[in-house]
Structure formats: C-alpha cells, structure tokens
Scaffold this active site. Structure first.
Site, PDB file in Angstrom:
ATOM      1  N   GLY A  95      -0.630  -1.014   0.907  1.00 27.99           N
ATOM      2  CA  GLY A  95       0.295  -0.384  -0.030  1.00 27.99           C
ATOM      3  C   GLY A  95       1.021   0.788   0.602  1.00 27.99           C
ATOM      4  N   TRP A 135       3.584  -0.610   2.993  1.00 25.58           N
ATOM      5  CA  TRP A 135       4.735  -1.138   2.261  1.00 25.58           C
ATOM      6  C   TRP A 135       5.780  -0.050   2.046  1.00 25.58           C
ATOM      7  CZ3 TRP A 135       6.627   0.429  -2.540  1.00 25.58           C
ATOM      8  CH2 TRP A 135       7.607  -0.382  -3.121  1.00 25.58           C
ATOM      9  N   HIS A 136       5.334   1.192   1.860  1.00 22.82           N
ATOM     10  CA  HIS A 136       6.272   2.273   1.574  1.00 22.82           C
ATOM     11  C   HIS A 136       7.121   2.661   2.781  1.00 22.82           C
ATOM     12  CE1 HIS A 136       3.919   2.913  -2.122  1.00 22.82           C
ATOM     13  NE2 HIS A 136       4.987   3.568  -2.562  1.00 22.82           N
ATOM     14  N   GLY A 137       6.617   2.472   3.971  1.00 25.29           N
ATOM     15  CA  GLY A 137       7.426   2.871   5.122  1.00 25.29           C
ATOM     16  C   GLY A 137       6.777   2.517   6.436  1.00 25.29           C
ATOM     17  N   PHE A 183      12.768   3.073   0.559  1.00 22.06           N
ATOM     18  CA  PHE A 183      11.589   2.244   0.735  1.00 22.06           C
ATOM     19  C   PHE A 183      11.898   0.781   0.433  1.00 22.06           C
ATOM     20  CE2 PHE A 183       9.529   6.340  -0.779  1.00 22.06           C
ATOM     21  CZ  PHE A 183       9.484   6.841   0.493  1.00 22.06           C
TER      22      PHE A 183
END
Length: 508
Positions: free
Chosen positions: A320, A323-325, A508
């Site tokens: 997770g 996934w953001h960066g 993002f």
C-alpha cells in the site's frame, strides 16, 4: 484542469451540466455518452498523451473482462491472472521504472539509464479500479457489459484523478438509471458538499502549505532546523494532507450528486480515531477496503494463525505504501503502518486474554488513544512528505530530541511564527472538535430560530427537518443553489488570488 479554478467552475462545469440537463430531457440514452466525452476532455486537458494511454487501458481491460466472463475453469483463471499482471506491468513501467533502474544502479554499480517517464495523472486509481473489475468478473459479480457505461465507470471526471477507488457494482445500476431518466440530480446537495470541499482545499489546506514547504525544503537542503520547527512542519503537513485530500473527496461527491451519481464516502474524521485500526477504517476508506479485499484476504487474512496474520498485514501495508509512490520513503511509511497495525492487534488480543471488552473504552482511554494514534500517524507522515530518506531521518531526529534551551523552541525559518502556530492549533481544533461533512449533512438544522423560506409563494417550516430533507425539497433547493453559488465563486476567487495549487493526491 483543477476543481479549484475559474476554468472548471465557470466554464467546464456549467457546459457539462447544461448538456446533461438538455440530453436528459430530450435523449436520456445519450447522457452517459455525454459524460464520457466531457470526462475524456477533462482528463486530456493536461496532456493529450495521457488521454491516449487512458483510452488504451480502458479498452484493453473491457475486452479482457468480456473475454474472461465467457471462459470457464482453468482458462478463466489464467486469463484473469494475465490481465492483472498486464495492469501491474503497465502501472509499474510508468510509475516505478525509474525507481527500479536507479536502485539497480546503486546496488550493482552500473550506470543504466532510461528516458524520464512522464507519470499519467490518476494512473494508480484507474489501474486499481480496473483490477478490482477483473477480479469481480472472475468471481461472477459482474452482470453488465455496456461499453459506454464501463468507460464512464472508469473515466467519470469527479473521481478519475484521485478516487475514490470504485467497484463495478456500485456504479453500473446508477448509470442504468441515468439512461432511463430514473436518477434525479441533487443539485442543491451537491453544491453544499462541493462548497465545503472547496473551502477545505483553498482556505485550509492551501492556507497552511507555505509553512510545510519552508520546513521540508530546509530539511531537503540540509539547513539546520529546531525542535519547534520540526514539529511545526510535521503537524502542518499532517493537517494540510488531511484537508487537501478530504476536500477533494468532498468535491468529488458533491460534483457527482449534481449529476445524480452517488460516490462512496472516503473519509470519516480519521484524526478522531482511537487506535490505528480505527484510523484505517476512517482514512481513504475505499483504498483501505481495496487493500483488504484484494490483497490482505487473498494472502490469507487472519485465517492461518496470528503470525501469518501479522505477515499479511505487513505485506499489505508495504505494498500500500509502494502504491502511493516510487520511493523508499513511501515503503517505510507503509511499513510503519504495518508495524502499528500488528502492535494494535497484539494489544487487543492481550486485552481480550485479560477479560477486557475491547469495544468498551473509557473517556480518558479514548482521549489517550486518539492522541497516541495521532502522534504515530504524524511520525509516519514525515516519511510520506520528505523527498529523501536522509531528510526524513534528520527531521525525525529533531522531533524526538528533548529540547534543552530556548533556541530549540524558536521558529527562525518562519516569517510569521505566531500566525503559523495559530494555523496549526485552529486546524487541529477543526479536525478534532467539529463535525465532518457527512455529519453536517446528516445532522439536524443548527439554526437557533425556526427558519422559514418562501419559495413559490409557500412558507415551509424547516425546524423539524434535517439538512438532507431540506436539500431534497425542490423549493428549498432553489434557495440553497442561490446561497451556495456566491460562496463557491468567492472561494474560487480566493484560490485565484494566489497560484492555484494542485491536489496532493494528483501525484499518486
């Protein structure tokens, strides 16, 4: 094109609404197509190249889902896996290729290079939404394959860039009703929620952003900062991020209601959470649900013992974070939340073994839990915001040092230190003490006197109605429209008086 700009508020939105209303009365079957066209225009405004990639992704996933639905057995499973892998490869190339090449060079001592890859806006959101669609197809949950409706499901402009992450079954029945003219736009409700979200963004989030940038830019340039400056920067960013993304989510919900579409709630006062488990039930709710349903549970969830559960939590939060960066700071942020969650679950299990009811928390227990959770979340946000791992560590080093002199409590980098402190205290008060958007909408009317509004020569007593009831009343709707439009224009003017700032989650 930004929600908080004149171009959107005064040109794009009115044209889109007028077309929606006219077609709804003349040719309702064309309404979804109109929304698709305007949504694609909205997305392509930044860069037409983005639009080509989006169309390719949407078309390929629709064909994949349609094909999977007509297969059985092992072929169905293989096609689903291949389609998901293709989506992850697509996301991986555009979002993570430079990250992987850079890290391989550092580890292997090589000097490999690739051209700088331009990250398509909203790619993380529309890829995750389509992965969820493919899994739902495989599980037999998808019953409709109208192509125009599917394209609208992915590209609907209020949620396209920064979510929420949607499920096929949430939207398709609404699009069907839209074509049959059974779905009534809630113009007044949408305007109220849009105005609240816009205010969160341009008045609150953008109002504190300068204090965030001053501190984090100093850390990036290795400029020494004090204990007080480190905490001011961390708290300011914690509040900026909340009001920025919560504001976007409110605006997405409000805009959708103006077209008769209901989006899921994405925030529920996360800084009021009493523990980190509660936090993730309140923060970015649709992403939390996605990670739970499509990653944590398939990994085994809590079905294989406590140790396996902790491993699954860590893997879910690490992915997770990634996934953001594309950066180690995001991975560490996810890892910290994985550690927080494992500790929280272990503590609850221990309390159960002592015979305590974990659902019953005393008043002081709630206060202590909220403060501890907020402290842990703020520490993790430092990694989320810092541009380098070294910068994040340097800032945390200052934050966790005990101040020993008056110099440690100074705010030398801030031109208006008193104003900065007031901003942080005020926003903390709003986040902790005031009702959130859905609570405002659901609550009873807060006026001290009986409100009467004359509409179409009818006096309506509103004293016993909730705000939701008021907004659904046609005559009162005209009143709210007339009241909220000047507010929206005023807030937009405030935004335009400075540089219009993008929403944080656009990155993002």
């Amino acid at each position: 094109m930004l929600f908080n700009s004149y171009l959107f508020i005064c040109i794009f939105l009115p044209i889109t609404l007028i077309g929606f209303w006219l077609l709804g009365r003349i040719l309702p079957r064309l309404v979804p197509l109109w929304l698709v066209v305007t949504s694609l225009f909205f997305y392509g405004w930044w860069n037409p190249a983005y639009l080509v990639l989006l169309i390719i992704s949407v078309g390929a996933n629709y064909l994949a889902g349609y094909t999977i639905d007509r297969q059985v057995g092992e072929v169905r499973k293989i096609l689903t896996v291949l389609s998901i892998v293709a989506n992850l490869a697509f996301l991986g190339y555009y979002k993570y290729a430079n990250f992987f090449v850079s890290n391989f060079n550092n580890v292997l001592g090589q000097n490999w290079t690739i051209d700088q890859i331009l990250l398509p806006l909203g790619i993380s959101f529309f890829v995750f939404t389509q992965i969820a669609f493919l899994v739902d197809v495989y599980q037999g949950k998808v019953k409709e394959y109208n192509f125009i409706n599917y394209v609208l499901f992915i590209t609907f402009f209020p949620q396209l860039i920064a979510g929420p992450v949607l499920h096929h079954h949430q939207m398709m029945p609404q699009f069907k009703e839209l074509q049959e003219k059974k779905l009534q736009p809630e113009m007044a409700s949408g305007l109220v929620i849009l105005a609240i979200g816009l205010g969160k963004k341009v008045l609150l989030a953008d109002g504190i952003v300068n204090y965030v940038n001053v501190i984090f830019d100093a850390v990036k340039e290795h400029v020494p900062i004090t204990f007080a400056e480190a905490w001011l920067g961390a708290l300011a960013y914690t509040l900026q991020l909340y009001f920025d993304f919560s504001g976007y989510s409110d605006m997405a919900i409000g805009l959708s209601l103006m077209f008769g579409i209901t989006l899921p709630v994405n925030f529920n006062s996360p800084y009021k959470a009493v523990n980190i488990i509660d936090f993730w039930r309140r923060w970015h709710i649709t992403l939390s649900n996605f990670l739970r349903d499509y990653l944590y549970i398939p990994l085994g969830g809590n079905r294989h013992g406590e140790f396996r559960r902790q491993i699954n939590l860590m893997l879910t939060m690490l992915l997770g974070g990634f996934w953001h960066g594309a950066g180690w700071t995001f991975i560490i942020w996810g890892g910290l939340h994985g550690i927080y969650l494992t500790l929280n679950h272990s503590w609850q299990k221990l309390r159960k073994s002592w015979g305590h009811d974990i659902k019953e928390v005393s008043f002081w227990g709630r206060i202590g839990g909220t403060l501890l959770t907020f402290f842990a979340v703020t520490i993790a946000w430092v990694f989320f915001r810092a541009e380098t791992l070294t910068g994040a560590i340097d800032m945390l080093d200052k934050m966790l040092q005990i101040p020993t002199s008056a110099a440690d409590l100074s705010l030398n980098l801030i031109q208006t230190p008193r104003e900065a402190v007031i901003w942080v205290i005020a926003l903390l008060g709003i986040a902790w003490l005031l009702p959130n958007t859905q609570e405002i909408i659901e609550s009873k009317v807060m006026f001290s006197e009986v409100i009467k509004v004359k509409a179409k020569s009818i006096l309506v007593d509103l004293s016993h109605l909730s705000i939701r009831d008021i907004l659904k009343h046609q005559e009162i709707g005209y009143f709210w429209i007339g009241s909220m439009l000047p507010i929206i224009i005023l807030v937009t003017m405030i935004a335009e008086s400075q540089i219009v700032k993008e929403f944080i989650y656009f990155n993002f």
